[in-house]
Design an enzyme around this catalytic site. Sequence first.
Site, mmCIF file in Angstrom:
data_model
loop_
_atom_site.group_PDB
_atom_site.id
_atom_site.type_symbol
_atom_site.label_atom_id
_atom_site.label_comp_id
_atom_site.label_asym_id
_atom_site.label_seq_id
_atom_site.Cartn_x
_atom_site.Cartn_y
_atom_site.Cartn_z
ATOM 1 N N PRO A 47 0.830 -1.212 0.000
ATOM 2 C CA PRO A 47 0.000 0.000 0.000
ATOM 3 C C PRO A 47 0.860 1.256 0.000
ATOM 4 C CG PRO A 47 -0.685 -1.551 1.727
ATOM 5 C CD PRO A 47 0.628 -2.030 1.201
ATOM 6 N N THR A 74 10.061 2.852 -1.378
ATOM 7 C CA THR A 74 11.203 3.629 -1.873
ATOM 8 C C THR A 74 12.322 3.668 -0.838
ATOM 9 O OG1 THR A 74 9.713 5.000 -3.205
ATOM 10 C CG2 THR A 74 11.914 5.874 -2.765
ATOM 11 N N HIS A 113 -26.124 11.311 19.910
ATOM 12 C CA HIS A 113 -25.724 10.506 18.746
ATOM 13 C C HIS A 113 -24.379 9.818 18.993
ATOM 14 C CE1 HIS A 113 -25.714 9.800 14.274
ATOM 15 N NE2 HIS A 113 -24.418 9.660 14.528
ATOM 16 N N GLU A 114 -23.384 10.585 19.429
ATOM 17 C CA GLU A 114 -22.054 10.012 19.642
ATOM 18 C C GLU A 114 -22.033 9.058 20.826
ATOM 19 O OE1 GLU A 114 -19.881 10.290 17.433
ATOM 20 O OE2 GLU A 114 -20.862 11.883 16.296
ATOM 21 N N HIS A 174 -23.225 5.670 19.654
ATOM 22 C CA HIS A 174 -22.136 4.925 19.024
ATOM 23 C C HIS A 174 -21.225 4.295 20.076
ATOM 24 C CE1 HIS A 174 -22.976 5.926 14.923
ATOM 25 N NE2 HIS A 174 -22.731 7.230 15.044
ATOM 26 N N ASP A 176 -23.477 7.000 8.258
ATOM 27 C CA ASP A 176 -23.557 5.743 9.016
ATOM 28 C C ASP A 176 -24.461 4.738 8.307
ATOM 29 O OD1 ASP A 176 -21.992 6.938 10.970
ATOM 30 O OD2 ASP A 176 -23.707 7.623 12.139
#
Length: 645
Positions: free
Chosen positions: A216, A222, A438-439, A442, A515
């Site tokens: 990735p 390099t 809201h948070e 979560h 979400d």
Amino acid sequence: MRKNSQNSPENGNNNNFFNKNPIVVFLIFAVLIIVIFRAMSPDSGIGGGMNGGVNKNITYSELKSLINAKQISKVYIGQTTIKAEAGANTIYTVKKVEDPTLVPTLEAEKIPYGAYNESNFFTDILFSWVIPLVIFFGIWMFLVSRMQKNVGGGILGVGSSKKLVNSEKPNVKFSDVAGVEEAKEEVMEIVDYLKNPDKYLRLGAKIPKGILLVGPPGTGKTLLARAVAGEADVPFFSISASSFIEMFVGVGASRVRDLFENAKKEAPSIVFIDEIDAIGKSRSSSPMGGNDEREQTLNQLLSEMDGFDADKSPVIVMAATNRPEILDAALLRPGRFDRQVLVDKPDFKGRVDILRIHMRGVKFAKDVDIEEIGRLTTGLAGADLENIVNEAALLAGRESKEHVEQKDLIEAVERSIAGLEKKSRRVNPKEKRIVAYHECGHALIAEVTKGARKVTKVSIIPRGLAALGYTLNTPEENKFLMQRHELIAEVDVLLGGRAAEKVFIKEISTGASNDLERATDIIKAMISMYGMSDVAGLMVLEKQRNNFLYGQTIKDYSDNMAQKVDEHVKDMLAKRFEDVVNTLETYKPAIESMVKALYKEETIEGEKVREIIRNYEEENGLPSRLVPLKDENNEDIEEAKHKEE
């Protein structure tokens, strides 16, 4: 790279002037041509400039009269004609007459006189066309020659790679590279071969001509190539593959030849081609036709790799790409890039080692916990870690600190993951309340759901472009596979914000749009790609393919199946949302405690979230649903802390 004689110190100053100021040089030569042309012109006499005025033909007697009237300022006597100037703008032309009194008359009147060469057809052509064209052509060839020497060949140097190749002997060593131990072991034999080739040649072994570094972006491909050259103490020729491509067909092939010619002169040496997929893309992947310039460049690269003898002129070709699946098969066959080395994102130990390397020369406080930063940066590459250390130093410098502290590093991590903190953005109390619930929704679901990533921090300070708040979840360890219950846990956490709005605000908002999109994508992938539902069974409905124009997801199923998939996604989202709402109903007082803490501090740590949940469960006699944190060795972090205490 060896210096050509034209670039030697003795004539370097002259070369720099001609190479850097071609227009000035051209103008200087143009002025010289004009001066020379005017000086050699047939009409350039003692007074010069005779061609600038009005020319009139008069008789000889009229000329004598003008001389006697003192209206003539200069006289030029040719073989058949006489020209006389009357002032600055009038020139009289007279057919010459044999008159021995002319010169005495001019002297008596004190009029300057002299001879001039009369022009004819031959001299007109010579001085008007031939000489200027020859001189201009000579200047043009001179400038073209200078440009060719400056850049090494081709029309105006367009076919050379000299200016595009970075030639050096790097000082980077393997000690400066961390987090890719397996990759270092793979390339160490290249270093040993370049240092002691006889040890391998005696046994009849042949070192790989080409090594492809795959990984990735930002993982240090390099840097690893430079470290190989630094350890072997050999010249390192590096160029980006996109530099080979020009609008002129054949230029890329010319640059490839030039690059390998220079590398062979300095052998043993290493040639490094970055982003080789720019020229190495499969020639059969373009159904609408190929790119002639890119294909010619690729063909020349293949020819050059076949053409040199590694025993007589050891040139190791190293290349880097993050898209190995699109490379041409001829490029990867034995004898060319026959060895692929994976340079992957670092694990926990690798991240810690990388952080230590980048922390050299930076003044850090003694209480800095590098391992904590290593745990917070799961999934980040070496370039990300370097940026985090630099960002932390900038933050500390902005506050005029003597040392970089732990909180500076944590803030730098959050900036890298969530974006810049927007303290100036004003959020009204209504929206602030919605964001807080809201948070917290979560965060609670993440802590009580098995397989979910645990909470590191919850904040209602806006960050990035549009986020009014955020919950930072970091995995406890590197994960390369995800089980079904872990994917469902991720869906539950994503739905926790919308569910909290329904339970506590009693009205939903637009804050959960991203979400819901991510949750929908996860469930669709479970059905169509991972075979984790009864709708399609083990049948794969979608495939990731690299298309000529885009990297597309190819859908290969009927409309009837599509309807079933849509219905299953809708039903599963509804079921998961209902379970999340029930969980939040059970932990209502804990959510209220989190929101209260958020209003007071604006940011709370993951440990504070777990403490609130743990206290609520103990007070109400509920069985603990908290999932213990695990470290890289799958050991319980909380239990280890208690043992230390």
